[in-house]
Design a protein around this motif. Structure first.
Motif, short mmCIF file in Angstrom:
data_model
loop_
_atom_site.label_atom_id
_atom_site.label_comp_id
_atom_site.label_asym_id
_atom_site.label_seq_id
_atom_site.Cartn_x
_atom_site.Cartn_y
_atom_site.Cartn_z
N SER A 185 0.63 -1.20 0.11
CA SER A 185 -0.07 -0.09 0.23
C SER A 185 0.67 1.06 -0.24
CB SER A 185 -1.18 0.07 1.37
OG SER A 185 -0.06 -0.34 2.53
N ASP A 186 2.11 0.60 0.72
CA ASP A 186 3.27 2.31 0.33
C ASP A 186 3.46 2.77 -0.83
OD1 ASP A 186 2.58 2.43 2.97
OD2 ASP A 186 4.53 1.89 3.73
N ASP A 187 3.75 1.79 -2.13
CA ASP A 187 3.78 1.76 -3.56
C ASP A 187 2.45 2.32 -4.41
OD1 ASP A 187 6.34 0.73 -2.44
OD2 ASP A 187 5.14 -1.18 -2.17
N ILE A 188 1.88 1.83 -4.13
CA ILE A 188 0.66 2.30 -4.98
C ILE A 188 0.31 3.64 -5.24
CG2 ILE A 188 -1.22 1.45 -6.76
CD1 ILE A 188 -0.72 -1.11 -5.89
N THR A 189 0.30 4.74 -5.43
CA THR A 189 -0.50 5.86 -4.99
C THR A 189 -1.74 5.78 -4.49
OG1 THR A 189 2.03 6.86 -6.37
CG2 THR A 189 -0.12 8.53 -5.40
N GLY A 190 -2.39 6.08 -3.73
CA GLY A 190 -4.13 6.48 -3.87
C GLY A 190 -3.84 5.33 -3.26
N ILE A 191 -3.74 4.40 -2.52
CA ILE A 191 -4.31 3.61 -1.85
C ILE A 191 -4.27 3.22 -0.44
CG2 ILE A 191 -4.72 1.99 -4.20
CD1 ILE A 191 -2.40 0.06 -2.91
N ASP A 192 -3.05 4.34 0.55
CA ASP A 192 -2.92 4.28 1.28
C ASP A 192 -3.50 5.24 1.70
OD1 ASP A 192 -2.78 7.09 0.46
OD2 ASP A 192 -1.69 7.70 1.04
N GLY A 193 -5.43 5.08 1.52
CA GLY A 193 -6.28 5.38 2.36
C GLY A 193 -6.62 6.84 2.83
N PHE A 194 -7.52 7.22 3.15
CA PHE A 194 -7.50 8.18 4.84
C PHE A 194 -7.16 7.86 5.68
CE2 PHE A 194 -10.52 10.96 7.27
CZ PHE A 194 -9.92 11.83 7.03
N LEU A 195 -6.82 9.04 6.62
CA LEU A 195 -6.18 9.20 7.69
C LEU A 195 -6.89 10.18 9.33
CD1 LEU A 195 -2.74 8.06 7.72
CD2 LEU A 195 -4.39 6.01 8.16
N PRO A 196 -6.81 9.21 9.30
CA PRO A 196 -8.16 10.50 10.47
C PRO A 196 -7.46 11.89 10.77
CG PRO A 196 -8.06 8.33 11.69
CD PRO A 196 -7.00 8.70 10.45
N ASP A 197 -5.32 11.92 10.43
CA ASP A 197 -4.62 13.28 11.12
C ASP A 197 -4.88 13.92 9.20
OD1 ASP A 197 -3.56 10.80 9.65
OD2 ASP A 197 -1.72 11.86 10.95
N SER A 198 -5.26 13.51 8.45
CA SER A 198 -4.97 13.99 7.14
C SER A 198 -5.46 15.36 6.71
CB SER A 198 -6.46 13.52 5.71
OG SER A 198 -6.03 13.99 4.55
N TYR A 199 -5.23 16.18 5.94
CA TYR A 199 -5.19 17.58 5.14
C TYR A 199 -6.92 17.30 5.28
CZ TYR A 199 -6.32 17.28 0.50
OH TYR A 199 -6.56 17.17 -0.37
N SER A 200 -7.61 16.89 5.05
CA SER A 200 -9.00 16.83 4.59
C SER A 200 -10.02 16.26 5.36
CB SER A 200 -8.96 16.02 3.37
OG SER A 200 -9.32 14.82 2.99
N LYS A 201 -9.03 15.98 6.87
CA LYS A 201 -10.82 15.52 8.28
C LYS A 201 -11.51 16.63 8.24
CE LYS A 201 -6.88 17.65 11.53
NZ LYS A 201 -6.28 17.57 10.18
N ASP A 202 -11.72 17.76 8.10
CA ASP A 202 -12.61 18.61 7.98
C ASP A 202 -13.68 18.14 6.99
OD1 ASP A 202 -11.30 19.77 6.38
OD2 ASP A 202 -11.52 21.72 6.48
N LYS A 203 -13.46 17.73 5.91
CA LYS A 203 -14.21 17.32 4.95
C LYS A 203 -14.98 16.31 5.14
CE LYS A 203 -14.38 21.92 2.39
NZ LYS A 203 -15.65 22.47 2.42
N PHE A 204 -14.09 15.70 6.26
CA PHE A 204 -14.28 14.10 6.09
C PHE A 204 -15.07 13.83 7.17
CE2 PHE A 204 -14.30 9.56 8.30
CZ PHE A 204 -14.17 8.75 7.39
N MET A 205 -14.91 14.43 8.39
CA MET A 205 -16.30 15.10 9.17
C MET A 205 -17.41 15.68 8.47
SD MET A 205 -14.38 16.37 12.18
CE MET A 205 -15.60 16.53 13.31
#
Length: 521
Positions: free
Chosen positions: A451-471
């Motif tokens: 998952s660290d090799d294929i770009t994008g599939i590391d998924g969403f993490l709670p500390d992501s820059y887009s966490k406000d949009k996730f909420m």
């Protein structure tokens, strides 16, 4: 007769008849593209899987003019600004099927088995898996691929008006996703390689090669001028992401060329960027390369008495192919070369198919029950089939990884929102700061090591820059977040340093009206 005459005047009727004809002519690769496409990617089409960017761009296609992708400002008339998995997934597979048919047409691949295998290779390639984690850009990405393949087809024809059409297609492709210049470049190299199998005089081919290079340079130049005009018109410049990734310097060309070859070697031997994601798949690729090389050598040996220049040009073009497929190194920093921009690597599979079609018939049948010719043909086709199977499994594992990460993030924020609501100080003026690095469960690294090799599939993490949009979008709990400057001031305090790590007691604390949640030290 009158009814037929009326129907013939309907543009939609003509388009439908033309499409029906093309579908009949390309039925096997189209069916293969949809079959393998759904086997590999259907989970992504029927679930809303997200990563950091996909959360943020649920209702738009990301940066356009500021990224140099000015074509996105026009394409939203066709593909609305909503990240819709099912319809965008089907459209993407349809566009990839069309791109596969275009490539098969360019090289006149006649074998139905090879048509099926090449179409399957294209739709399950890891770059496509990666782009489906950015569903908002999947249609434009695949349309850019189709336009690049169309440009390669048109520029190879000896009609000036088709050259102009090729230029338009190439500029349009770059306006959607600049990296597909590498796909067009590698297809043009393959066109020259295939013509060498049929033409003994290399002078016209050398001229054609320089013509192709001029076409690519002109396309890039006109694209850049158009991009700068669009930025002037919109009164914007390249954003920090684009400016930080651009790195063209004539003095660094030798180093950039070396980087392109090193990266290609890493693709093949180390699984770099997840293009060949498993050790078993890398062994299969190496076997495929070896057998293809033997077929090429055998073909050369049977051409004794022909001009030496023909052989030298063939070797030179094969040596240039890795550079053309990785030519983005000439224009961008090494860090910006990731899985999604590596689509030019599929030219290696096209070369294998060309070798089977052009070299194998020239090999002697042999007297044994199993000749080397039949053995080589069966080995390469079997290897290509295995590569499709491996990449299909990797795609499904990738989507499982995305799904689990989404579930973990949703669980985290469900608990956090419940904690926030229970705090007596919480009111409509409250703001939130989630600070630190989220500690993932250990099984991600144990079970999804790729998952660290294929770009994008590391998924969403709670500390992501887009966490406000996730909420807001996914949890239904819109809450304003603290600014970066406010967080820097808070983290410099002694009170913050004494806080525990979430979810333990003391990991949440009010700083005025900002509720700070500390994830890590």
């Amino acid at each position: 007769m009158e009814k037929q005459s009326a129907d013939s005047l309907l543009i939609l009727e003509r388009i439908a008849r033309w499409l029906a004809k093309k579908i009949r002519e390309n039925l096997f690769p189209i069916l293969a593209a949809f079959l393998f496409g759904f086997l590999a990617h259907n989970f992504a089409f029927t679930n809303k899987l997200v990563n950091h960017d996909e959360v943020f761009t649920l209702f738009f296609k990301g940066g356009s003019v500021s990224l140099g992708r000015w074509g996105l400002d026009f394409i939203d008339r066709i593909f609305p600004d909503y990240s819709m998995p099912w319809i965008y997934g089907v459209i993407t597979i349809a566009l990839m099927a069309a791109a596969a048919c275009m490539i098969l047409h360019i090289f006149s691949i006649r074998s139905r088995l090879l048509q099926v295998l090449l179409a399957g290779i294209l739709v399950v390639f890891p770059s496509i898996t990666g782009v489906f984690s950015y569903m908002f850009m999947s249609c434009t990405y695949s349309l850019s691929i189709l336009l690049a393949a169309t440009a390669a087809s048109l520029i190879n024809q000896d009609r000036p008006w088709k050259w102009c059409a090729a230029l338009v297609c190439m500029i349009a492709s770059l306006s959607l996703y600049q990296a597909h210049i590498a796909l067009a470049a590698s297809l043009l190299v393959l066109i020259l390689i295939q013509r060498l199998f049929h033409e003994s005089d290399i002078k016209p081919l050398v001229k054609k090669g320089f013509f192709f290079v001029g076409f690519l340079i002109l396309s890039l130049g006109l694209y850049y001028m158009t991009a700068k005009f669009m930025q002037y018109w919109k009164n914007v410049g390249f954003n920090s992401y684009a400016a930080g990734n651009l790195s063209f310097d004539i003095r660094s060309i030798p180093r950039d060329i070396a980087d392109a070859y090193v990266t290609f070697f890493q693709y093949v031997t180390q699984g770099y960027q997840g293009l060949i994601p498993t050790a078993f798949s890398r062994m299969v690729h190496l076997l495929c390369f070896a057998v293809s090389g033997v077929l090429l050598v055998g073909w050369m040996l049977r051409q004794r008495g022909k001009r030496l220049g023909r052989f030298l040009m063939l070797l030179a073009l094969i040596a240039i192919l890795p550079l053309s497929s990785n030519c983005l190194h000439l224009f961008a920093t090494r860090d910006s070369v990731h899985t999604l921009v590596a689509c030019g690597f599929v030219s290696i599979y096209v070369l294998m198919v060309i070798v089977i079609q052009e070299c194998a018939p020239a090999m002697p049948e042999g007297k044994g029950r199993i000749s080397f010719r039949s053995l080589a043909l069966n080995l390469i086709t079997l290897c290509l089939a295995i590569i499709i199977v491996v990449n299909t499994y990797i795609a499904n594992e990738s989507y499982l990884n995305l799904y689990l990460r989404y579930e973990n993030a949703a669980s985290f924020y469900t608990s956090l929102i419940a904690d926030i609501k229970m705090m007596p100080e919480f009111n409509k003026e409250s703001r939130l700061a989630v600070v630190g690095t989220f500690r993932e469960p250990a099984f991600y690294y144990e079970k999804f090591s790729f998952s660290d090799d294929i770009t994008g599939i590391d998924g969403f993490l709670p500390d992501s820059y887009s966490k406000d949009k996730f909420m807001e979008y996914y949890m239904g709990f819109p809450m304003e977040f603290a600014t970066d400057e406010e967080i820097r001031q808070i983290t410099a305090t002694e009170e913050y340093a004494q806080m525990a790590q979430y979810p333990y007691y003391g990991s949440m604390r009010w700083f005025d009206n900002i509720l700070v949640v500390k994830l890590s030290d």
